[in-house]
Design a protein around this motif. Structure first.
Motif, PDB file in Angstrom:
ATOM      1  N   ALA A  41       0.830  -1.206   0.000  1.00  0.00           N
ATOM      2  CA  ALA A  41       0.000   0.000   0.000  1.00  0.00           C
ATOM      3  C   ALA A  41       0.862   1.253   0.000  1.00  0.00           C
ATOM      4  O   ALA A  41       0.568   2.236  -0.682  1.00  0.00           O
ATOM      5  CB  ALA A  41      -0.937  -0.011   1.199  1.00  0.00           C
ATOM      6  N   THR A  42       1.943   1.225   0.777  1.00  0.00           N
ATOM      7  CA  THR A  42       2.858   2.366   0.803  1.00  0.00           C
ATOM      8  C   THR A  42       3.561   2.532  -0.530  1.00  0.00           C
ATOM      9  O   THR A  42       3.660   3.638  -1.072  1.00  0.00           O
ATOM     10  CB  THR A  42       3.901   2.183   1.920  1.00  0.00           C
ATOM     11  N   LEU A  43       4.048   1.446  -1.084  1.00  0.00           N
ATOM     12  CA  LEU A  43       4.761   1.512  -2.361  1.00  0.00           C
ATOM     13  C   LEU A  43       3.842   2.001  -3.474  1.00  0.00           C
ATOM     14  O   LEU A  43       4.245   2.819  -4.313  1.00  0.00           O
ATOM     15  CB  LEU A  43       5.321   0.134  -2.711  1.00  0.00           C
ATOM     16  N   PHE A  44       2.606   1.532  -3.490  1.00  0.00           N
ATOM     17  CA  PHE A  44       1.687   1.892  -4.561  1.00  0.00           C
ATOM     18  C   PHE A  44       1.094   3.289  -4.391  1.00  0.00           C
ATOM     19  O   PHE A  44       0.375   3.755  -5.274  1.00  0.00           O
ATOM     20  CB  PHE A  44       0.546   0.873  -4.649  1.00  0.00           C
ATOM     21  N   SER A  45       1.386   3.947  -3.267  1.00  0.00           N
ATOM     22  CA  SER A  45       0.807   5.274  -3.037  1.00  0.00           C
ATOM     23  C   SER A  45       1.363   6.302  -4.014  1.00  0.00           C
ATOM     24  O   SER A  45       0.743   7.345  -4.239  1.00  0.00           O
ATOM     25  CB  SER A  45       1.061   5.731  -1.594  1.00  0.00           C
ATOM     26  N   ASN A  46       2.526   6.033  -4.592  1.00  0.00           N
ATOM     27  CA  ASN A  46       3.075   6.889  -5.636  1.00  0.00           C
ATOM     28  C   ASN A  46       2.765   6.250  -6.971  1.00  0.00           C
ATOM     29  O   ASN A  46       3.425   5.305  -7.393  1.00  0.00           O
ATOM     30  CB  ASN A  46       4.587   7.058  -5.453  1.00  0.00           C
ATOM     31  N   GLY A  47       1.757   6.772  -7.645  1.00  0.00           N
ATOM     32  CA  GLY A  47       1.312   6.168  -8.894  1.00  0.00           C
ATOM     33  C   GLY A  47       2.232   6.380 -10.065  1.00  0.00           C
ATOM     34  O   GLY A  47       1.919   5.955 -11.188  1.00  0.00           O
ATOM     35  N   ASN A  48       3.380   7.025  -9.849  1.00  0.00           N
ATOM     36  CA  ASN A  48       4.321   7.247 -10.942  1.00  0.00           C
ATOM     37  C   ASN A  48       5.477   6.254 -10.938  1.00  0.00           C
ATOM     38  O   ASN A  48       6.337   6.311 -11.810  1.00  0.00           O
ATOM     39  CB  ASN A  48       4.898   8.669 -10.866  1.00  0.00           C
ATOM     40  N   ASN A  49       5.519   5.366  -9.955  1.00  0.00           N
ATOM     41  CA  ASN A  49       6.618   4.407  -9.862  1.00  0.00           C
ATOM     42  C   ASN A  49       6.224   3.057 -10.464  1.00  0.00           C
ATOM     43  O   ASN A  49       5.109   2.577 -10.242  1.00  0.00           O
ATOM     44  CB  ASN A  49       7.045   4.218  -8.407  1.00  0.00           C
ATOM     45  N   TYR A  50       7.177   2.470 -11.177  1.00  0.00           N
ATOM     46  CA  TYR A  50       6.922   1.186 -11.825  1.00  0.00           C
ATOM     47  C   TYR A  50       7.992   0.143 -11.520  1.00  0.00           C
ATOM     48  O   TYR A  50       7.875  -0.999 -11.967  1.00  0.00           O
ATOM     49  CB  TYR A  50       6.819   1.377 -13.345  1.00  0.00           C
ATOM     50  N   ALA A  51       9.031   0.517 -10.772  1.00  0.00           N
ATOM     51  CA  ALA A  51      10.114  -0.414 -10.440  1.00  0.00           C
ATOM     52  C   ALA A  51      10.254  -0.495  -8.931  1.00  0.00           C
ATOM     53  O   ALA A  51      10.499   0.517  -8.267  1.00  0.00           O
ATOM     54  CB  ALA A  51      11.425   0.037 -11.078  1.00  0.00           C
ATOM     55  N   PHE A  52      10.112  -1.705  -8.360  1.00  0.00           N
ATOM     56  CA  PHE A  52      10.144  -1.902  -6.910  1.00  0.00           C
ATOM     57  C   PHE A  52      11.043  -3.084  -6.565  1.00  0.00           C
ATOM     58  O   PHE A  52      10.947  -4.140  -7.179  1.00  0.00           O
ATOM     59  CB  PHE A  52       8.738  -2.172  -6.368  1.00  0.00           C
ATOM     60  N   ASN A  53      11.872  -2.917  -5.532  1.00  0.00           N
ATOM     61  CA  ASN A  53      12.783  -4.002  -5.134  1.00  0.00           C
ATOM     62  C   ASN A  53      12.391  -4.674  -3.827  1.00  0.00           C
ATOM     63  O   ASN A  53      13.118  -5.550  -3.345  1.00  0.00           O
ATOM     64  CB  ASN A  53      14.221  -3.483  -5.034  1.00  0.00           C
ATOM     65  N   ASP A  54      11.258  -4.290  -3.236  1.00  0.00           N
ATOM     66  CA  ASP A  54      10.875  -4.857  -1.944  1.00  0.00           C
ATOM     67  C   ASP A  54       9.368  -5.106  -1.860  1.00  0.00           C
ATOM     68  O   ASP A  54       8.746  -4.914  -0.826  1.00  0.00           O
ATOM     69  CB  ASP A  54      11.338  -3.957  -0.790  1.00  0.00           C
ATOM     70  N   LEU A  55       8.795  -5.555  -2.971  1.00  0.00           N
ATOM     71  CA  LEU A  55       7.377  -5.877  -3.058  1.00  0.00           C
ATOM     72  C   LEU A  55       7.202  -7.384  -2.933  1.00  0.00           C
ATOM     73  O   LEU A  55       7.908  -8.157  -3.576  1.00  0.00           O
ATOM     74  CB  LEU A  55       6.818  -5.396  -4.401  1.00  0.00           C
ATOM     75  N   ALA A  56       6.251  -7.800  -2.090  1.00  0.00           N
ATOM     76  CA  ALA A  56       6.053  -9.239  -1.860  1.00  0.00           C
ATOM     77  C   ALA A  56       4.571  -9.556  -1.725  1.00  0.00           C
ATOM     78  O   ALA A  56       3.767  -8.706  -1.330  1.00  0.00           O
ATOM     79  CB  ALA A  56       6.801  -9.692  -0.609  1.00  0.00           C
ATOM     80  N   GLY A  57       4.241 -10.801  -2.052  1.00  0.00           N
ATOM     81  CA  GLY A  57       2.854 -11.228  -1.971  1.00  0.00           C
ATOM     82  C   GLY A  57       2.738 -12.679  -1.536  1.00  0.00           C
ATOM     83  O   GLY A  57       3.724 -13.389  -1.350  1.00  0.00           O
ATOM     84  N   GLN A  58       1.511 -13.114  -1.404  1.00  0.00           N
ATOM     85  CA  GLN A  58       1.168 -14.421  -0.843  1.00  0.00           C
ATOM     86  C   GLN A  58       0.976 -15.456  -1.941  1.00  0.00           C
ATOM     87  O   GLN A  58       0.298 -15.210  -2.930  1.00  0.00           O
ATOM     88  CB  GLN A  58      -0.131 -14.293  -0.042  1.00  0.00           C
ATOM     89  N   ILE A  59       1.587 -16.625  -1.762  1.00  0.00           N
ATOM     90  CA  ILE A  59       1.315 -17.792  -2.597  1.00  0.00           C
ATOM     91  C   ILE A  59       0.292 -18.651  -1.871  1.00  0.00           C
ATOM     92  O   ILE A  59       0.274 -18.699  -0.647  1.00  0.00           O
ATOM     93  CB  ILE A  59       2.603 -18.603  -2.841  1.00  0.00           C
ATOM     94  N   GLY A  60      -0.547 -19.332  -2.623  1.00  0.00           N
ATOM     95  CA  GLY A  60      -1.586 -20.123  -1.991  1.00  0.00           C
ATOM     96  C   GLY A  60      -1.063 -21.198  -1.060  1.00  0.00           C
ATOM     97  O   GLY A  60      -1.579 -21.402   0.029  1.00  0.00           O
TER      98      GLY A  60
END
Length: 421
Positions: free
Chosen positions: A367-386
């Motif tokens: 949510a913090t990373l996506f708060s800047n809608g002009n950024n497209y490159a992230f090195n610390d984004l993670a998500g859940q696998i089933g």
């Protein structure tokens, strides 16, 4: 492979996936251990040190520039290159930009909406008179399209007359054995004009589809005629092929990405280098080299004390793994982690050769990373696998590193598949 977690608008994350039958794995960095500054425990409330390797110039014949940015569909963390396809034996060619660099799959796939030239179709090898069509399975859906032949050019490298897949170009009914989730055949649905699969396997299915004893149950290829399609046996020579195997520098690739800020960058650049130890600009300079299974998986890796399969996949736009101690985001960013502070997690990567290394990854709130809608490159984004059986080390790990992928050449008496960083 890549795991898909989709959002709306700018932050829609279409993580185009490798074939389910070809789960891959790989890893890398350049010259030294770029994880060097952090040996944090899995509960650390901080981020690991960011690696700082910079790509070589993309000015040699065995290189191509990589770009991460808005692309064709405003999807984050999609590394792309330009690929030229030609009708074999002719000068009829088309350069197609924004093709995703995917180390977790094998073979070139172009969406039909981006292709303006007619490429020859391939007949089903064991079903004369029928057309060869493939079902490409993603984590959240599938693509359906014909197998065709093309001469493929990337940078100064050329693979002559190889099988590729064109997505969404056929009217044959999709078999029920293929259809799972949404059909994804367009640039908007995939997030790119195509997928350049350059992982460790030379073809996209191998013996599973080539063997008379296994194709009926596992093949993702179909022989189609009229209104019907049936599962078909396909030898390696007719399967969608990793283009690198046809290049002059054909034993592997190096994905070299520039560093990005922990808060994200508007864009990022890199260099795709073909060949390993074949030229002055592609020497193997890695701290650890892990031999893998045929599709690049590291099946003896561990995370939080449990054995699992780890793989390094530039086609995944985030790290994807199961960790109940990490807070998940709400419905606006479903599938991603939103910890209240920076976190470090460590996956112990183990090769078939016994080489192991602790790969430290950083995690910030999506949510913090996506708060800047002009950024497209992230090195610390993670998500859940089933499930808890896989650890997908996606594109965030590639930033600031050189990651090497050695293509399986054992059938020719050559090298075993490996990944290195």
């Amino acid at each position: 492979m890549q795991f898909a977690a989709k959002l709306t608008g700018w932050a829609r994350v279409a993580v185009t996936v490798a074939l389910v039958s070809l789960i891959a794995a790989c890893g890398g960095g350049g010259g030294s251990d770029n994880n060097s500054a952090s040996n944090s425990s899995s509960g650390s409330n901080s981020l690991p040190a960011s690696p700082g390797a910079t790509p070589v110039a993309a000015n040699a014949g065995n290189t191509a520039p990589i770009t991460v940015g808005r692309g064709v569909a405003n999807v984050i963390n999609i590394p792309t290159v330009t690929v030229t396809v030609c009708v074999p034996g002719t000068s009829t060619c088309q350069s197609i930009p924004n093709v995703q660099v995917d180390t977790g799959s094998y073979g070139l796939r172009i969406v039909s909406g981006a292709l303006n030239i007619g490429l020859p179709t391939v007949a089903a090898p064991t079903a004369p008179g029928k057309q060869l069509v493939e079902c490409t399975i993603f984590a959240d859906g599938y693509s359906w399209g014909s197998v065709r032949t093309a001469t493929v050019q990337i940078g100064g490298e050329t693979a002559i007359n190889i099988p590729i897949q064109v997505l969404g170009d056929v009217s044959f009914n999709v078999p029920t054995s293929c259809a799972s989730g949404a059909e994804e055949n367009t640039a908007n649905e995939i997030g790119a004009n195509g997928i350049l699969g350059i992982g460790t396997a030379p073809v996209d299915c191998g013996s599973t589809c080539a063997s008379a004893s296994t194709f009926a149950q596992f093949s993702n290829y179909y022989a189609c005629s009229g209104g019907s399609c049936t599962t078909t046996q396909v030898p390696n020579t007719s399967q969608v092929t990793n283009p690198v195997t046809g290049f002059a520098d054909n034993n592997g690739v190096i994905v070299e990405m520039s560093p990005v800020s922990n808060s994200g960058n508007g864009s990022a650049t890199g260099t795709l280098v073909f060949g390993i130890n074949t030229a002055a600009n592609n020497k193997l300079a890695a701290s650890q080299v892990f031999t893998t299974d045929a599709f690049g998986d590291l099946n003896n890796s561990t995370f939080n004390g449990s054995k699992l399969t780890a793989f390094f996949d530039s086609g995944s736009n985030a790290y994807f793994f199961a960790d109940s101690s990490l807070q998940q985001c709400g419905s606006n960013f479903s599938g991603f982690y939103c910890p209240s502070s920076g976190q470090t997690r460590t996956v112990n990567v183990v090769g078939l050769n016994g080489v192991s290394a602790a790969a430290n990854i950083g995690i910030l709130s999506a949510a913090t990373l996506f708060s800047n809608g002009n950024n497209y490159a992230f090195n610390d984004l993670a998500g859940q696998i089933g499930g808890a059986g896989s650890f997908d080390i996606g594109l965030p790990f590639f930033y600031g590193r050189y990651i090497y992928f050695g293509i399986d050449q054992t059938a020719l008496g050559g090298q075993a598949p490996f990944v290195a960083y």
